[in-house]
Design a protein around this motif. Structure first.
Motif, PDB file in Angstrom:
ATOM      1  N   MET A   1      -1.555   2.720  -5.215  1.00  0.00           N
ATOM      2  CA  MET A   1      -0.834   3.846  -4.612  1.00  0.00           C
ATOM      3  C   MET A   1      -0.155   3.433  -3.304  1.00  0.00           C
ATOM      4  SD  MET A   1      -3.283   7.116  -5.484  1.00  0.00           S
ATOM      5  CE  MET A   1      -4.843   6.341  -5.095  1.00  0.00           C
ATOM      6  N   ILE A   2      -0.842   2.628  -2.511  1.00  0.00           N
ATOM      7  CA  ILE A   2      -0.234   2.139  -1.274  1.00  0.00           C
ATOM      8  C   ILE A   2       0.973   1.264  -1.601  1.00  0.00           C
ATOM      9  CG2 ILE A   2      -0.571   0.595   0.711  1.00  0.00           C
ATOM     10  CD1 ILE A   2      -3.513   1.696   0.777  1.00  0.00           C
ATOM     11  N   GLY A   3       0.818   0.367  -2.578  1.00  0.00           N
ATOM     12  CA  GLY A   3       1.935  -0.492  -2.992  1.00  0.00           C
ATOM     13  C   GLY A   3       3.142   0.300  -3.441  1.00  0.00           C
ATOM     14  N   ARG A   4       2.901   1.389  -4.140  1.00  0.00           N
ATOM     15  CA  ARG A   4       3.997   2.276  -4.568  1.00  0.00           C
ATOM     16  C   ARG A   4       4.663   2.912  -3.355  1.00  0.00           C
ATOM     17  NH1 ARG A   4       1.450   7.110  -7.053  1.00  0.00           N
ATOM     18  NH2 ARG A   4       1.078   7.451  -4.848  1.00  0.00           N
ATOM     19  N   ASP A   5       3.845   3.437  -2.449  1.00  0.00           N
ATOM     20  CA  ASP A   5       4.373   4.209  -1.321  1.00  0.00           C
ATOM     21  C   ASP A   5       5.056   3.360  -0.262  1.00  0.00           C
ATOM     22  OD1 ASP A   5       3.468   6.421  -2.676  1.00  0.00           O
ATOM     23  OD2 ASP A   5       1.721   6.748  -1.393  1.00  0.00           O
ATOM     24  N   ILE A   6       4.781   2.053  -0.240  1.00  0.00           N
ATOM     25  CA  ILE A   6       5.477   1.173   0.706  1.00  0.00           C
ATOM     26  C   ILE A   6       6.556   0.346  -0.013  1.00  0.00           C
ATOM     27  CG2 ILE A   6       3.567   1.111   2.367  1.00  0.00           C
ATOM     28  CD1 ILE A   6       2.843  -1.684   1.284  1.00  0.00           C
ATOM     29  N   ASN A   7       6.862   0.756  -1.248  1.00  0.00           N
ATOM     30  CA  ASN A   7       7.933   0.151  -2.043  1.00  0.00           C
ATOM     31  C   ASN A   7       7.699  -1.312  -2.409  1.00  0.00           C
ATOM     32  OD1 ASN A   7       9.530   2.549  -2.152  1.00  0.00           O
ATOM     33  ND2 ASN A   7      10.080   2.163  -0.018  1.00  0.00           N
ATOM     34  N   TYR A   8       6.442  -1.695  -2.568  1.00  0.00           N
ATOM     35  CA  TYR A   8       6.122  -3.024  -3.089  1.00  0.00           C
ATOM     36  C   TYR A   8       6.075  -3.004  -4.613  1.00  0.00           C
ATOM     37  CZ  TYR A   8       4.554  -5.192   1.345  1.00  0.00           C
ATOM     38  OH  TYR A   8       4.465  -5.744   2.597  1.00  0.00           O
ATOM     39  N   LEU A   9       5.665  -1.868  -5.180  1.00  0.00           N
ATOM     40  CA  LEU A   9       5.452  -1.771  -6.619  1.00  0.00           C
ATOM     41  C   LEU A   9       6.281  -0.635  -7.207  1.00  0.00           C
ATOM     42  CD1 LEU A   9       1.554  -2.151  -6.680  1.00  0.00           C
ATOM     43  CD2 LEU A   9       3.256  -3.932  -7.123  1.00  0.00           C
TER      44      LEU A   9
END
Length: 114
Positions: free
Chosen positions: A77-85
């Protein structure tokens, strides 16, 4: 190696591989290391637990696997929200993780009632 026959192990193995493949080009080594390690921990703890002798040991490793799965879900979820994933990738993996979590809960229940 009876762990390889467990659907929960197979699904968590696939999840770990998907995480590695999706993050292979990330340059944030701290994030990449953390998410791949938590993903790797899930099938590893299932395998180790199933091969243990006592029900108590097996249950302990299944709980560790569930904890690592929760950690992985947070990192996704963090990766999604910081545009990594990619959000679609994350949603698919979260659905898979929820399924694995429910399967682990069922396996824990089964082991407890042996």
């Amino acid at each position: 190696m009876k762990f390889k026959n467990l659907e929960v192990w197979q699904l968590s193995y696939q999840l770990s591989c998907a995480i590695y493949n999706q993050t292979k080009d990330l340059r944030d080594w701290g994030y990449k290391d953390q998410i791949t390690r938590s993903g790797l921990s899930v099938p590893s703890n299932i395998a180790e637990g199933i091969e243990r002798q006592t029900n108590k040991e097996q249950i302990q490793f299944m709980y560790i696997a569930r904890g690592s799965l929760a950690e992985l879900m947070t990192q996704l979820m963090i990766g999604r929200d910081i545009n990594y994933l990619d959000p679609e990738f994350v949603e698919q993996q979260l659905q898979q993780a929820n399924k694995i979590s429910a399967m682990l809960a069922g396996l824990i229940h089964k082991i407890k009632n042996r």
